[in-house]
Design a protein around this motif. Sequence first.
Motif, PDB file in Angstrom:
ATOM      1  N   LEU A  68       0.821  -1.218   0.000  1.00  0.00           N
ATOM      2  CA  LEU A  68       0.000   0.000   0.000  1.00  0.00           C
ATOM      3  C   LEU A  68       0.849   1.260   0.000  1.00  0.00           C
ATOM      4  O   LEU A  68       0.570   2.216  -0.729  1.00  0.00           O
ATOM      5  CB  LEU A  68      -0.946  -0.010   1.206  1.00  0.00           C
ATOM      6  CG  LEU A  68      -2.073  -1.038   1.167  1.00  0.00           C
ATOM      7  CD1 LEU A  68      -2.840  -1.036   2.486  1.00  0.00           C
ATOM      8  CD2 LEU A  68      -3.020  -0.764   0.008  1.00  0.00           C
ATOM      9  N   GLU A  69       1.892   1.293   0.827  1.00  0.00           N
ATOM     10  CA  GLU A  69       2.693   2.512   0.869  1.00  0.00           C
ATOM     11  C   GLU A  69       3.448   2.720  -0.444  1.00  0.00           C
ATOM     12  O   GLU A  69       3.611   3.857  -0.908  1.00  0.00           O
ATOM     13  CB  GLU A  69       3.641   2.510   2.065  1.00  0.00           C
ATOM     14  CG  GLU A  69       4.730   1.483   2.044  1.00  0.00           C
ATOM     15  CD  GLU A  69       5.647   1.596   3.262  1.00  0.00           C
ATOM     16  OE1 GLU A  69       5.585   2.624   3.954  1.00  0.00           O
ATOM     17  OE2 GLU A  69       6.417   0.651   3.513  1.00  0.00           O
ATOM     18  N   GLY A  76       1.382   9.039  -6.682  1.00  0.00           N
ATOM     19  CA  GLY A  76       1.644  10.451  -6.454  1.00  0.00           C
ATOM     20  C   GLY A  76       1.054  11.042  -5.199  1.00  0.00           C
ATOM     21  O   GLY A  76       1.052  12.278  -5.036  1.00  0.00           O
ATOM     22  N   LEU A  77       0.565  10.226  -4.288  1.00  0.00           N
ATOM     23  CA  LEU A  77       0.097  10.746  -3.004  1.00  0.00           C
ATOM     24  C   LEU A  77       1.287  11.223  -2.179  1.00  0.00           C
ATOM     25  O   LEU A  77       2.365  10.608  -2.198  1.00  0.00           O
ATOM     26  CB  LEU A  77      -0.653   9.663  -2.225  1.00  0.00           C
ATOM     27  CG  LEU A  77      -1.990   9.175  -2.785  1.00  0.00           C
ATOM     28  CD1 LEU A  77      -2.521   8.031  -1.931  1.00  0.00           C
ATOM     29  CD2 LEU A  77      -3.011  10.308  -2.852  1.00  0.00           C
ATOM     30  N   LYS A  78       1.092  12.299  -1.420  1.00  0.00           N
ATOM     31  CA  LYS A  78       2.112  12.783  -0.501  1.00  0.00           C
ATOM     32  C   LYS A  78       2.009  12.006   0.807  1.00  0.00           C
ATOM     33  O   LYS A  78       0.913  11.595   1.202  1.00  0.00           O
ATOM     34  CB  LYS A  78       1.941  14.279  -0.236  1.00  0.00           C
ATOM     35  CG  LYS A  78       1.943  15.153  -1.492  1.00  0.00           C
ATOM     36  CD  LYS A  78       3.233  15.052  -2.263  1.00  0.00           C
ATOM     37  CE  LYS A  78       3.226  15.971  -3.461  1.00  0.00           C
ATOM     38  NZ  LYS A  78       4.453  15.825  -4.287  1.00  0.00           N
ATOM     39  N   PRO A  79       3.120  11.783   1.492  1.00  0.00           N
ATOM     40  CA  PRO A  79       3.059  11.074   2.774  1.00  0.00           C
ATOM     41  C   PRO A  79       2.100  11.757   3.748  1.00  0.00           C
ATOM     42  O   PRO A  79       2.102  12.991   3.851  1.00  0.00           O
ATOM     43  CB  PRO A  79       4.504  11.116   3.277  1.00  0.00           C
ATOM     44  CG  PRO A  79       5.325  11.278   2.037  1.00  0.00           C
ATOM     45  CD  PRO A  79       4.496  12.139   1.125  1.00  0.00           C
ATOM     46  N   GLY A  80       1.307  10.963   4.450  1.00  0.00           N
ATOM     47  CA  GLY A  80       0.300  11.512   5.353  1.00  0.00           C
ATOM     48  C   GLY A  80       0.784  11.750   6.767  1.00  0.00           C
ATOM     49  O   GLY A  80       0.085  12.366   7.580  1.00  0.00           O
ATOM     50  N   GLY A  82       4.079  13.238   8.130  1.00  0.00           N
ATOM     51  CA  GLY A  82       5.407  13.815   7.949  1.00  0.00           C
ATOM     52  C   GLY A  82       6.021  13.312   6.659  1.00  0.00           C
ATOM     53  O   GLY A  82       5.480  13.516   5.577  1.00  0.00           O
ATOM     54  N   LYS A  83       7.130  12.598   6.777  1.00  0.00           N
ATOM     55  CA  LYS A  83       7.782  12.020   5.606  1.00  0.00           C
ATOM     56  C   LYS A  83       7.412  10.561   5.390  1.00  0.00           C
ATOM     57  O   LYS A  83       7.949   9.902   4.491  1.00  0.00           O
ATOM     58  CB  LYS A  83       9.304  12.147   5.760  1.00  0.00           C
ATOM     59  CG  LYS A  83       9.805  13.592   5.771  1.00  0.00           C
ATOM     60  CD  LYS A  83      11.324  13.643   5.868  1.00  0.00           C
ATOM     61  CE  LYS A  83      11.819  15.080   5.856  1.00  0.00           C
ATOM     62  NZ  LYS A  83      13.316  15.136   5.938  1.00  0.00           N
ATOM     63  N   SER A  84       6.491  10.059   6.204  1.00  0.00           N
ATOM     64  CA  SER A  84       6.125   8.645   6.151  1.00  0.00           C
ATOM     65  C   SER A  84       4.667   8.462   5.745  1.00  0.00           C
ATOM     66  O   SER A  84       3.815   9.307   6.038  1.00  0.00           O
ATOM     67  CB  SER A  84       6.360   7.990   7.518  1.00  0.00           C
ATOM     68  OG  SER A  84       5.929   6.646   7.512  1.00  0.00           O
ATOM     69  N   ILE A 304      -1.788  11.826   0.956  1.00  0.00           N
ATOM     70  CA  ILE A 304      -2.495  13.097   0.833  1.00  0.00           C
ATOM     71  C   ILE A 304      -2.473  13.627  -0.597  1.00  0.00           C
ATOM     72  O   ILE A 304      -1.443  13.556  -1.285  1.00  0.00           O
ATOM     73  CB  ILE A 304      -1.857  14.166   1.748  1.00  0.00           C
ATOM     74  CG1 ILE A 304      -1.898  13.725   3.223  1.00  0.00           C
ATOM     75  CG2 ILE A 304      -2.532  15.524   1.580  1.00  0.00           C
ATOM     76  CD1 ILE A 304      -3.254  13.751   3.848  1.00  0.00           C
ATOM     77  N   VAL A 305      -3.620  14.166  -1.030  1.00  0.00           N
ATOM     78  CA  VAL A 305      -3.676  15.034  -2.202  1.00  0.00           C
ATOM     79  C   VAL A 305      -3.869  16.442  -1.660  1.00  0.00           C
ATOM     80  O   VAL A 305      -4.960  16.783  -1.162  1.00  0.00           O
ATOM     81  CB  VAL A 305      -4.844  14.667  -3.142  1.00  0.00           C
ATOM     82  CG1 VAL A 305      -4.874  15.624  -4.340  1.00  0.00           C
ATOM     83  CG2 VAL A 305      -4.725  13.230  -3.610  1.00  0.00           C
TER      84      VAL A 305
END
Length: 542
Positions: A68-69, A76-80, A82-84, A304-305
Amino acid sequence: MQKKFSPIVASVLATSLALALPAYAAGAKALPQVQEAPLRAHLAFLSSDLLEGRGTGQRGGDLTVSYLENQAMAVGLKPGNGKSYRQAVKIAGVKSQPDASSLHLEANGAALPFAFGKDWVWGTGDAQAAHTLSGDLVFVGYGISASEEGWDDYKGQDFTGKVLVMMVNDPMPTAEAPNRFGGKALTYYGRWTYKFEEAKRRNAAGVLLIHTDASASYGWSVIQNSWSGVERFQLAEGAPGTPMQGWMTNDTAAALFKAGGQDLDALRAAAERKDFQPVPLKVKLAGDMKSVVRKVEQFNVAGIVPGTDPKLKDELVIYSAHWDHLGKQGEGKDTIYNGAVDNASGTAALLAMAQEAVKSPAKRSQMFLWVAAEEQGLLGSAAYASAPLWPLDKTAAALNLDSLNWVGPARDIGTQGSERTDLGKMAEATAKAMKMQVAEAKPDLAGGYFRSDHFSFAKAGVPAFSIEGGSDYLGDRAKAEAERKAYGPRYHQVTDEYDPNWNLGGMTQQAQFTLNLGRMVADAPKMPQWKAGDAFGKARAK
């Protein structure tokens, strides 16, 4: 049944649609369209034997999180976090050891002949490996304290160290009070999870629930399979439960009450009245309770989008689905509970939705959240709600997907629970724009609203519900109905497996509806609100 709107409401909905459905405006970019091919590919892989049923605390679960990650990163999702993409969920695995325990019920100094599994089940609610218990049993009716209903089964008494015996469900409606406790529908006060929580608030040493098929909405075998000989899970952090939690059959309860000089049916009748008083039973729970306990770290996965509006991007819409199923269990030729429908379908749908959502961001930010350990009691979503990655007061809505429509496209869509908030009207508008209709609401007799991950958000004050598949199928409806009913015996069995012949048009349709509704929420001028007087709106108001 389609509802008629006032001119004002119709105007508001039209404005919302213009904002949320930009394809209707000349020259506007079309809404993201969920594609069936990636959904099918994710579904086939997630429910394959390679992932071993995605079990909590098992290798298959670890592989699922990694998949999943990496897929979240790929689309193209941003980490939800912090950086993870991961949020740790600390869980305790507990397995009762009846053969090593001496726990028993006794009346007049003699142990009652109740067998673990057959007559009653029990386990620790605080993840401790050993307890020595000695507590008197007290019947507290439904075990409910609800000021808004003018109802209190405890009558101000002290139950510290006692073992509370309760009925599940909630008081039945009467001719004089047809709408008490939701009328025919089950309220949260009727759920077994509430009963355990209330017993802890009363400082009880333990709680025993009386099982009937009607009140629990499932047979005793479901209790046996969940409590006897298997590892159960609970959150390892936060407030623990009572030292002992358990269930007993109706026949066991009747024999226990008789041994204590009481009549179960007579006390049941008394418990339907507000003037009910707790009844001490001349029965004691005593002995040592042993369990094998281990600590497990599982993970929610969040991507995150980011929103595009300078102000609204600080607010969030969540799409959620649980990635776990029952994993590998038992012995025999097939030990893998693949969980294709429940819930590889929702997990795959979120991936397919995210793939399109990143191409056309909304005004508010959007989170795609795959939660852990739903099958163990909504643990992943509860962990998120207690330590959210985004402020809950800036979370506009949580839209959940669990066990999607694998039969085929339908004319309707299920939105049970949306009517508690502004999401209800928005769901109707979304369905209309898709030339569908919202399925007619039915009394929630089994408390379905409290059994999926959206409920963890609702308890925390976030408008939330689960989007369910429709039942007014296109094409050969009789064939579709037969296929739908055929799934019943496969639920939570090794036979819940992916079939490449499935028509995933209904699953894609359900995912598209959810994404469209989320987009409407994400682009609306204001966040949805709870209806006045709703119990879960109180948390939002605070």
